[in-house]
Design an enzyme around this catalytic site. Structure first.
Site, PDB file in Angstrom:
ATOM      1  N   ASP A 171       1.504   5.074   1.610  1.00  0.00           N
ATOM      2  CA  ASP A 171       1.194   6.030   2.666  1.00  0.00           C
ATOM      3  C   ASP A 171       1.794   7.379   2.311  1.00  0.00           C
ATOM      4  OD1 ASP A 171      -0.091   4.155   4.456  1.00  0.00           O
ATOM      5  OD2 ASP A 171       1.900   3.301   4.775  1.00  0.00           O
TER       6      ASP A 171
ATOM      7  N   ASP B 230       9.366   3.737  12.901  1.00  0.00           N
ATOM      8  CA  ASP B 230      10.013   2.615  13.569  1.00  0.00           C
ATOM      9  C   ASP B 230      11.418   2.300  13.034  1.00  0.00           C
ATOM     10  OD1 ASP B 230       8.860   1.647  11.229  1.00  0.00           O
ATOM     11  OD2 ASP B 230       7.671   0.072  12.202  1.00  0.00           O
TER      12      ASP B 230
ATOM     13  N   ASP C 227       0.851  -1.193   0.000  1.00  0.00           N
ATOM     14  CA  ASP C 227       0.000   0.000   0.000  1.00  0.00           C
ATOM     15  C   ASP C 227       0.886   1.241   0.000  1.00  0.00           C
ATOM     16  OD1 ASP C 227       0.927   0.053   2.674  1.00  0.00           O
ATOM     17  OD2 ASP C 227      -0.857  -1.027   3.333  1.00  0.00           O
TER      18      ASP C 227
HETATM   19  P1  ATP Z   1       3.778  -3.044   4.893  1.00  0.00           P
HETATM   20  O1  ATP Z   1       4.521  -3.502   3.715  1.00  0.00           O
HETATM   21  O2  ATP Z   1       3.446  -4.142   5.846  1.00  0.00           O
HETATM   22  O3  ATP Z   1       2.589  -2.153   4.599  1.00  0.00           O
HETATM   23  P2  ATP Z   1       4.827  -0.643   6.104  1.00  0.00           P
HETATM   24  O4  ATP Z   1       6.243  -0.299   6.453  1.00  0.00           O
HETATM   25  O5  ATP Z   1       4.159   0.190   5.072  1.00  0.00           O
HETATM   26  O6  ATP Z   1       4.840  -2.168   5.694  1.00  0.00           O
HETATM   27  P3  ATP Z   1       2.634   0.026   7.800  1.00  0.00           P
HETATM   28  O7  ATP Z   1       2.139  -0.744   8.965  1.00  0.00           O
HETATM   29  O8  ATP Z   1       1.792   0.122   6.586  1.00  0.00           O
HETATM   30  O9  ATP Z   1       4.036  -0.636   7.442  1.00  0.00           O
HETATM   31  O10 ATP Z   1       3.031   1.456   8.334  1.00  0.00           O
HETATM   32  C1  ATP Z   1       3.455   2.507   7.468  1.00  0.00           C
HETATM   33  C2  ATP Z   1       4.604   3.265   8.082  1.00  0.00           C
HETATM   34  O11 ATP Z   1       4.188   3.874   9.317  1.00  0.00           O
HETATM   35  C3  ATP Z   1       5.813   2.424   8.452  1.00  0.00           C
HETATM   36  O12 ATP Z   1       6.655   2.227   7.354  1.00  0.00           O
HETATM   37  C4  ATP Z   1       6.448   3.253   9.541  1.00  0.00           C
HETATM   38  O13 ATP Z   1       7.160   4.335   8.995  1.00  0.00           O
HETATM   39  C5  ATP Z   1       5.237   3.825  10.270  1.00  0.00           C
HETATM   40  N1  ATP Z   1       4.816   2.937  11.381  1.00  0.00           N
HETATM   41  C6  ATP Z   1       3.885   1.971  11.337  1.00  0.00           C
HETATM   42  N2  ATP Z   1       3.756   1.350  12.513  1.00  0.00           N
HETATM   43  C7  ATP Z   1       4.616   1.937  13.354  1.00  0.00           C
HETATM   44  C8  ATP Z   1       4.976   1.759  14.721  1.00  0.00           C
HETATM   45  N3  ATP Z   1       4.392   0.807  15.455  1.00  0.00           N
HETATM   46  N4  ATP Z   1       5.915   2.584  15.241  1.00  0.00           N
HETATM   47  C9  ATP Z   1       6.494   3.547  14.492  1.00  0.00           C
HETATM   48  N5  ATP Z   1       6.228   3.746  13.209  1.00  0.00           N
HETATM   49  C10 ATP Z   1       5.311   2.966  12.623  1.00  0.00           C
HETATM   50 MG    MG Z   2       2.165   0.033   4.441  1.00  0.00          MG
END
Ligand code: ATP
Ligand code: MG
Length: 444
Positions: A64, A144, A62
């Site tokens: 963001d 994170d 996805d």
């Molecule tokens: P995925 O491929 O699973 O979507 P993602 O890195 O995009 O991985 P998301 O859960 O969609 O993960 O979250 C988007 C972003 O928000 C992360 O890349 C990170 O920068 C931030 N984020 C999400 N969860 C946390 C957390 N628990 N603590 C700090 N930052 C977070």
């Molecule tokens: Mg994501």
């Protein structure tokens, strides 16, 4: 280069010519959001997994967006926009099936997911702060992992790195931003995210990111079960579940998620439960890779079978009738388990049916087998039996007998092992959501 230092504030900027992110690979909807915000005079970046995965040449799950616009200002720009979260508000901009999540830069604060839950609780150093908006540099620091904090700038298509994410990405290193102990205490789910990203991306955990996990794992007990359920699905239902299982066990985290199962694994007899769970997860992984449906009912059945089976055996030894024993054991294990990890009823019900049907496979006389074949959960329960046989816990001969019975029976569902095709889907409509019918996961 200390690992404890909270980041350089000067970003390293990688111009468009020096990275591989092309607009052709970014969702059109995400681009629309970015341009609209930019044209309204705000800063707008693609951030998170989308940027990370594009830089790695992978397909993002996805997209963001992070912006200087406040949630209400984002709302003004889009008709298809909804603000979610009470205290920390995010904007969801919807385009048909796709939602672009738009977050305002935050100086410090809760993670994107479940801030509500986090804010509602909050002992032991967990985040309790209100909204604090900030700059893009500050936004980077509260994320994170360094590889999740790379910003793709829609103004000039450059990538900005405030926290050393690019070198980590090149080295295949997953490194928590800031002091790892503190960051895990703020949000213990980061431990599960660390394992998930390491496995999914094939990255190594930075030593300082890895070290505290074994000791801080018990903090996961404070996380609301509903959030844990979501994390479990992300760990086990995206095609790398078998490896995630091994890695969680390696870091002592599996015991925090499934304590009864871990206890059973610790005293395992002939390696059976370990093999069984690994095979079940491998089976789910290969289905995901083939784009076949999978369901949490089957996954949880596999993860909880060993403790259920053990408890049922003990009850039987105390004189409880076998079918009652299995029912009671599964009720008891489930009610204990849901205190850690929620399991919605639409999954726990079919899971329990998979359990209950196992002893019935042993009843091969008279009309019983034909009746069992027509059970709406037959397929999942049969797939489960096959796995038990593969792991050496059930008789292979019994599994084969059922395979043959179906082969000789034109009305029976095709065993999944011999039928990659999926004809005649879902004749008995409905079925609990999320492909709740089979599990071995095939629609019955
Ligand atoms: P995925 O491929 O699973 O979507 P993602 O890195 O995009 O991985 P998301 O859960 O969609 O993960 O979250 C988007 C972003 O928000 C992360 O890349 C990170 O920068 C931030 N984020 C999400 N969860 C946390 C957390 N628990 N603590 C700090 N930052 C977070
Ligand atoms: Mg994501």
């Amino acid at each position: 280069m200390s690992t404890q230092e909270p980041a350089l504030i000067q970003p390293v900027t990688i111009p468009r010519a020096e990275h591989n992110i092309s607009r052709a690979n970014i969702s059109e909807n995400a681009l629309k959001v970015l341009y609209r915000l930019k044209n309204a005079g705000y800063e707008a970046y693609l951030v998170g997994g989308g940027v990370r995965d594009l830089l790695l040449g992978r397909e993002p799950k996805d997209f963001d967006v992070a912006t200087s616009a406040r949630p209400e200002q984002v709302e003004e720009q889009f008709r298809n926009c909804r603000l979610i979260g009470r205290r920390f508000r995010l904007a969801h901009v919807r385009f048909g099936d796709e939602i672009i999540e738009v977050a305002t830069f935050r100086a410090s604060g809760a993670p994107d997911n479940s801030e509500e839950a986090l804010l509602a609780h909050g002992e032991t150093g967990r985040i309790l702060r209100d909204n604090i908006y900030g700059s893009v540099a500050e936004d980077a620091e509260r994320r994170d992992f360094s590889v999740n904090a790379l910003y793709y700038d829609i103004r000039d298509f450059s990538v900005q790195d405030f926290v050393g994410g690019l070198p980590d990405l090149k080295d295949g290193v997953l490194r928590l931003i800031g002091d790892p102990k503190l960051r895990y205490r703020e949000d213990p789910v980061r431990m599960l995210r660390a394992v998930r990203f390491a496995v999914k991306l094939g990255f190594k955990l930075h030593p300082a990111t890895e070290a505290p996990i074994v000791r801080l794992g018990p903090l996961l007990a404070d996380i609301p079960p509903a959030r844990m359920f979501e994390e479990i699905l992300k760990l086990f239902m995206y095609g790398f579940g078998e490896q995630a299982f091994e890695a969680l066990r390696h870091h002592g985290l599996f015991a925090q998620l499934f304590p009864r199962t871990e206890a059973a694994l610790a005293v395992e007899e002939q390696g059976f439960p370990q093999t069984f769970i690994a095979k079940a997860l491998a089976n789910t992984d290969s289905r995901v890779q083939q784009d076949l449906p999978v369901t949490p009912a089957f996954l949880f059945a596999a993860l909880l079978w060993e403790p259920v089976r053990r408890m049922a055996r003990e009850l039987e030894a105390q004189g409880v009738h076998p079918s009652d024993a299995l029912r009671r054991a599964s009720d008891e294990i489930v009610s204990e388990q849901v205190q850690r990890v929620a399991l919605p009823r639409r999954f726990s019900t079919p899971m329990t049916e998979i359990f209950q049907m196992q002893p019935r496979f042993g009843q091969r006389n008279g009309k019983r087998p034909q009746r069992l074949l027509t059970h709406p959960r037959f397929r999942a329960a049969y797939d489960f039996l096959v796995l038990r046989a593969q792991a050496g816990e059930a008789e292979q001969e019994l599994a084969d007998w059922w395979t043959e019975l179906q082969a000789g029976n034109p009305d029976a569902p095709q065993p999944s092992s011999s039928a990659p095709r999926r004809r005649r889907r879902r004749r008995r409509g409905g079925g609990g959501g999320g492909g709740g019918s089979g599990a071995g996961q095939e629609p019955a």
